[in-house]
Design a protein around this motif. Sequence first.
Motif, mmCIF file in Angstrom:
data_model
loop_
_atom_site.group_PDB
_atom_site.id
_atom_site.type_symbol
_atom_site.label_atom_id
_atom_site.label_comp_id
_atom_site.label_asym_id
_atom_site.label_seq_id
_atom_site.Cartn_x
_atom_site.Cartn_y
_atom_site.Cartn_z
ATOM 1 N N PRO A 176 -27.530 40.346 2.350
ATOM 2 C CA PRO A 176 -28.202 41.049 3.452
ATOM 3 C C PRO A 176 -28.977 42.264 2.937
ATOM 4 O O PRO A 176 -28.508 43.001 2.065
ATOM 5 N N GLY A 177 -30.171 42.422 3.479
ATOM 6 C CA GLY A 177 -30.979 43.590 3.141
ATOM 7 C C GLY A 177 -31.722 43.481 1.821
ATOM 8 O O GLY A 177 -32.454 44.403 1.443
ATOM 9 N N ILE A 178 -31.547 42.384 1.078
ATOM 10 C CA ILE A 178 -32.251 42.213 -0.210
ATOM 11 C C ILE A 178 -33.142 40.981 -0.104
ATOM 12 O O ILE A 178 -32.662 39.899 0.263
ATOM 13 N N PRO A 179 -34.464 41.115 -0.365
ATOM 14 C CA PRO A 179 -35.363 39.948 -0.268
ATOM 15 C C PRO A 179 -34.856 38.825 -1.199
ATOM 16 O O PRO A 179 -34.551 39.059 -2.376
ATOM 17 N N LEU A 180 -34.768 37.619 -0.655
ATOM 18 C CA LEU A 180 -34.268 36.484 -1.447
ATOM 19 C C LEU A 180 -35.347 36.003 -2.421
ATOM 20 O O LEU A 180 -36.493 35.788 -2.031
ATOM 21 N N ARG A 181 -34.932 35.778 -3.680
ATOM 22 C CA ARG A 181 -35.841 35.308 -4.734
ATOM 23 C C ARG A 181 -35.198 34.101 -5.417
ATOM 24 O O ARG A 181 -34.082 34.202 -5.923
ATOM 25 N N GLU A 190 -38.255 31.988 7.717
ATOM 26 C CA GLU A 190 -37.354 32.836 8.497
ATOM 27 C C GLU A 190 -36.662 33.858 7.613
ATOM 28 O O GLU A 190 -36.476 35.015 7.992
ATOM 29 N N CYS A 191 -36.282 33.419 6.402
ATOM 30 C CA CYS A 191 -35.570 34.324 5.477
ATOM 31 C C CYS A 191 -36.523 35.123 4.600
ATOM 32 O O CYS A 191 -36.070 35.953 3.801
ATOM 33 N N ALA A 192 -37.848 34.861 4.751
ATOM 34 C CA ALA A 192 -38.852 35.546 3.894
ATOM 35 C C ALA A 192 -38.525 35.359 2.419
ATOM 36 O O ALA A 192 -38.668 36.275 1.602
ATOM 37 N N ALA A 193 -38.041 34.154 2.088
ATOM 38 C CA ALA A 193 -37.657 33.874 0.692
ATOM 39 C C ALA A 193 -38.889 33.585 -0.160
ATOM 40 O O ALA A 193 -39.882 33.014 0.309
ATOM 41 N N VAL A 213 -32.886 21.443 -15.724
ATOM 42 C CA VAL A 213 -33.572 22.115 -14.617
ATOM 43 C C VAL A 213 -32.648 23.193 -14.063
ATOM 44 O O VAL A 213 -31.453 22.936 -13.820
ATOM 45 N N SER A 214 -33.190 24.403 -13.888
ATOM 46 C CA SER A 214 -32.406 25.534 -13.390
ATOM 47 C C SER A 214 -32.941 25.976 -12.027
ATOM 48 O O SER A 214 -34.164 26.089 -11.835
ATOM 49 N N VAL A 215 -32.008 26.229 -11.072
ATOM 50 C CA VAL A 215 -32.343 26.816 -9.767
ATOM 51 C C VAL A 215 -31.523 28.101 -9.652
ATOM 52 O O VAL A 215 -30.291 28.047 -9.503
ATOM 53 N N GLN A 216 -32.190 29.254 -9.789
ATOM 54 C CA GLN A 216 -31.512 30.553 -9.877
ATOM 55 C C GLN A 216 -31.897 31.420 -8.671
ATOM 56 O O GLN A 216 -33.067 31.482 -8.297
ATOM 57 N N ASP A 217 -30.892 32.087 -8.040
ATOM 58 C CA ASP A 217 -31.177 33.004 -6.921
ATOM 59 C C ASP A 217 -30.503 34.335 -7.164
ATOM 60 O O ASP A 217 -29.763 34.512 -8.135
ATOM 61 N N ASN A 218 -30.779 35.296 -6.274
ATOM 62 C CA ASN A 218 -30.184 36.627 -6.366
ATOM 63 C C ASN A 218 -29.251 36.870 -5.187
ATOM 64 O O ASN A 218 -29.172 37.963 -4.632
ATOM 65 N N GLY A 219 -28.500 35.787 -4.783
ATOM 66 C CA GLY A 219 -27.608 35.856 -3.631
ATOM 67 C C GLY A 219 -26.286 36.521 -3.946
ATOM 68 O O GLY A 219 -26.135 37.256 -4.933
ATOM 69 N N ILE A 220 -25.306 36.188 -3.110
ATOM 70 C CA ILE A 220 -24.010 36.890 -3.203
ATOM 71 C C ILE A 220 -23.195 36.428 -4.405
ATOM 72 O O ILE A 220 -22.293 37.124 -4.851
ATOM 73 N N GLY A 221 -23.473 35.232 -4.919
ATOM 74 C CA GLY A 221 -22.751 34.725 -6.080
ATOM 75 C C GLY A 221 -21.315 34.368 -5.767
ATOM 76 O O GLY A 221 -20.887 34.358 -4.609
ATOM 77 N N PHE A 222 -20.528 34.066 -6.837
ATOM 78 C CA PHE A 222 -19.122 33.697 -6.674
ATOM 79 C C PHE A 222 -18.410 33.860 -8.006
ATOM 80 O O PHE A 222 -19.048 34.059 -9.057
ATOM 81 N N GLU A 223 -17.084 33.803 -7.978
ATOM 82 C CA GLU A 223 -16.303 33.911 -9.204
ATOM 83 C C GLU A 223 -16.501 32.639 -10.053
ATOM 84 O O GLU A 223 -16.470 31.535 -9.521
ATOM 85 N N GLN A 224 -16.666 32.792 -11.386
ATOM 86 C CA GLN A 224 -16.929 31.657 -12.263
ATOM 87 C C GLN A 224 -15.771 30.658 -12.280
ATOM 88 O O GLN A 224 -15.971 29.467 -12.533
ATOM 89 N N GLN A 225 -14.585 31.104 -11.948
ATOM 90 C CA GLN A 225 -13.433 30.207 -11.960
ATOM 91 C C GLN A 225 -13.544 29.098 -10.915
ATOM 92 O O GLN A 225 -12.847 28.094 -10.976
ATOM 93 N N SER A 279 -28.989 28.567 -1.511
ATOM 94 C CA SER A 279 -29.525 29.901 -1.807
ATOM 95 C C SER A 279 -29.924 30.616 -0.530
ATOM 96 O O SER A 279 -29.721 31.840 -0.383
ATOM 97 N N LEU A 280 -30.517 29.892 0.428
ATOM 98 C CA LEU A 280 -30.905 30.503 1.700
ATOM 99 C C LEU A 280 -29.671 30.936 2.485
ATOM 100 O O LEU A 280 -29.653 31.994 3.129
ATOM 101 N N LYS A 281 -28.595 30.098 2.386
ATOM 102 C CA LYS A 281 -27.394 30.391 3.176
ATOM 103 C C LYS A 281 -26.651 31.595 2.612
ATOM 104 O O LYS A 281 -26.185 32.469 3.367
ATOM 105 N N TYR A 282 -26.533 31.653 1.266
ATOM 106 C CA TYR A 282 -25.699 32.680 0.661
ATOM 107 C C TYR A 282 -26.535 33.821 0.084
ATOM 108 O O TYR A 282 -26.246 34.347 -0.976
ATOM 109 N N ARG A 283 -27.571 34.266 0.807
ATOM 110 C CA ARG A 283 -28.388 35.412 0.387
ATOM 111 C C ARG A 283 -27.669 36.715 0.710
ATOM 112 O O ARG A 283 -26.774 36.754 1.564
#
Length: 865
Positions: free
Chosen positions: A771-776, A733-736, A790-802, A765-769
């Motif tokens: 908008p308008g950018i293909p999820l990777r 659905e998200c074309a991830a 083990v690392s799971v990395q996405d290109n979503g909206i992210g958050f403050e490191q604090q 990662s699917l939830k916090y993608r």
Amino acid sequence: MAEAIRQFDWARTPLGTRGSWPHALRIATGMCLNSPTPTLLCWGPDLITLYNDACIPILAGNHPGVLGAPVAEFSPELAPPLGTLLESAATATPGTLPLFLNAARCTAFAVHDQSGAVAGVQCVFPEPAPDPHFQQIAHTLPQIVWIANASGGIEFVNRQFHTCTGAAVAPQSLPGLFQEFAHPEDAPGALQAFHQALLHGSPLQIEIRLRVADQSHRRFLLLSHPYPDAESGPIQHWYGSATDIHDRQAAEEVHSFTSQRLTRVLETDAVGVLFFDHTGTVIEANEVFLKMTGYTRQDVESRQLTWQRMTPPEWVPASLEQMDKLAATGRIGPYEKEYLHKDGSRSWMLFAGRDLGDGTISEYCIDISERKRVEAALGISEQKYRMLFQSIDEGFCIIEVLFDNSGRPYDYRFLETNQAFEKQTGLANPIGRTVLELIPNHESHWFDIYGKVAETGEPVRFVRRAEGLQRSYEVYAFRIDQPHHRRVAVLFNDITDRERLARDLASSEERLQQVFAQAPVAFAVLRGPDLVFELANPAYQQFLPGRTLNGRPLAEVMPEISYDLLTILRGVYETGQPFFGHEYLVPLRRDGAMEDRWFTFTYQPWRRRDNTITGIVVVAIDVSSHVLARRELERANKDLEEFAYVASHDLQEPLRMVNIYSHLLVKRLGAASPEAARYGQFVEQGVLRMETLIKDLLTYSHTVQRDDEAPATADLAAALLEAQKVLRPRIEECAAVILVHQPLPSVRGDTSQLTHVFQNLISNSLKYRQPGIPLRIEISAELHQGEWIVSVQDNGIGFEQQYAERIFGLFKRLHKEQYPGTGLGLAICQRIIQRFRGRIWAESRPGQGATFRFALPVADGAESR
């Protein structure tokens, strides 16, 4: 001695006046006096003694009383063999009888009168005996000192041997010494060690028990060193000593000091005699001379043998000088030169002779090749003695004790010191100076001790502190030289550091005892196969109140102890393998009733220095309270799990009813009332969220309660694949795009639970993608210091490191209004990862995506890739 013989009153001896002496005695006396070699002449059945000047050092204190006296009066041990030779020599081969007198070895042979009968015995000492000063040092040393030849035959022992063993006669060889005086258990090993040293020419050092005068056995340190005649020549002597270490063996290392300026006595067969005329032609020679030179009786009878032929060219001038002396005085020599043997070889000989007045010259000769070699070796021996004297670690000095007019010792002067003296005392250049010059505040008790040794001759061993030097010493002192010289030899060792170490050790042991007594951990030491309590600290005693421990076997102290635990303890004692027990159940009888107690303990073997096991060290911690508390917690958690399950089930039933009837209301009223339809949708959304929350709580509860399961091996690749299957509709659905950079490894964990981890992380990662950018989504694993990261990395909206730590809390959400969720997903991930001894963390920046990493140990037996 010639003058002494002329002045002596021979009329009171069996020999009678000199005028009545037979011709053979006069000739023998003349040969004795003219010989440069120490010679002792014993004449007649009573073996009346005459000797030359060279023999005086050998006779030492017996001179001049020996002159004219029977041998038995001054040397009872020498009289029997000489008497036997006197009686049997008429039929025996002359010579070849070694005898001993004052540590000097001689060769005895018969002297015949004009009729051919045996009239006396002549003893020749080819080499001078040790000088009196050396003998006195050797005989006053506290150690037993001996000299042995190359094969182990004993040639000399000092007086300490007789004093120590009570034996009147020393054994003839080192093997004989071991067999006669060594303890039966030590003799075989000593013999073997000696033969090995003899075989390899190596020094001998052994500890051995020797029988002493009171028939007991004392332990001695036996040292013997081989010495060659030259630097690389064959071994000719063994110089040895035996030091009594019986009283000091367990406390210190013994350093033996022996004064070894040694001498070797030459042995010859006999004296060669030859007669030649004024032309130098040999006209007669005895068998000894022929044997010495290798010529035959036929060579002599041929009249072709001359002294010129037997003299090397370089020695002819010296021989011609003797011929001139012969012409002037009627005498030859004594003089020394090399002589040519028939086979062309050479040997050193000592010559002396005279003109017989009938045109014949008689000459006496002794092979002194061995003496020449020994003379050279004496210098080497003296050098070795000095090297030994200077190389020992103990300080050594010879002092002269000074007495005042009242006979009280008040000071002493240093006469000789070794190199270690300055190191042991700190005193430089002491020779010729008194101790009070060097140490003005030196205590008077040192003078009293050394003064008593100088006066009585009794050696003394003691320990004293010299305050002027701020050092403590262990000292052995003994008198040397004549009593009136007041000289004392002192062997000493600085034990200041040793005393300090002893004090520190005592203090350390006291502190250790305090730690042992005050330690909160229980300690005990069990000795022997019966596991007898030797030590038990108060903490251990508290386990067994009212019971006496020390000196009693474990089975007697604790009759309730299980057979399995006793078997474990005995296994540690017998095999030396330690045993570690964790929360081990030990039923104990306390206050008259059996009580279950749990202990974590260690059983370690107690070993001596030789690695022999003598007991067991027990270290125990009572963990009964922890075990009972954990069990209570486990019961509470189990009850909580059951409550959570029942509660979730009971809560889901009303929610299903609410969801059903709200759906029916919306369906019935929705067409007639848009507002009712909208309210009904709110109810459905609330019910759905409530169902999700109950489901996540139940999942979290199950995760918490599974800590007691042993971790197995989890396949991360299989876990990721299963998570992708569950989330496939949302992924499509998200074309991830999900990229896995390399095959994922196996780790310690559970595959099904790690599926939940991947599922929650990918779902985030699917939830916090954006908008308008293909999820990777990129997934990778890296091995680092024994664990997989083990690392799971996405290109979503992210958050403050604090907020990187906060998001793993229960019900913690950063975007409550914009995005649905319960706030339990990451908490469940963290709980699963921690359960398998792992870590999980997050890294992010707003607008640049997020990276979630978790680390888990490498699976047991898995290969590190």
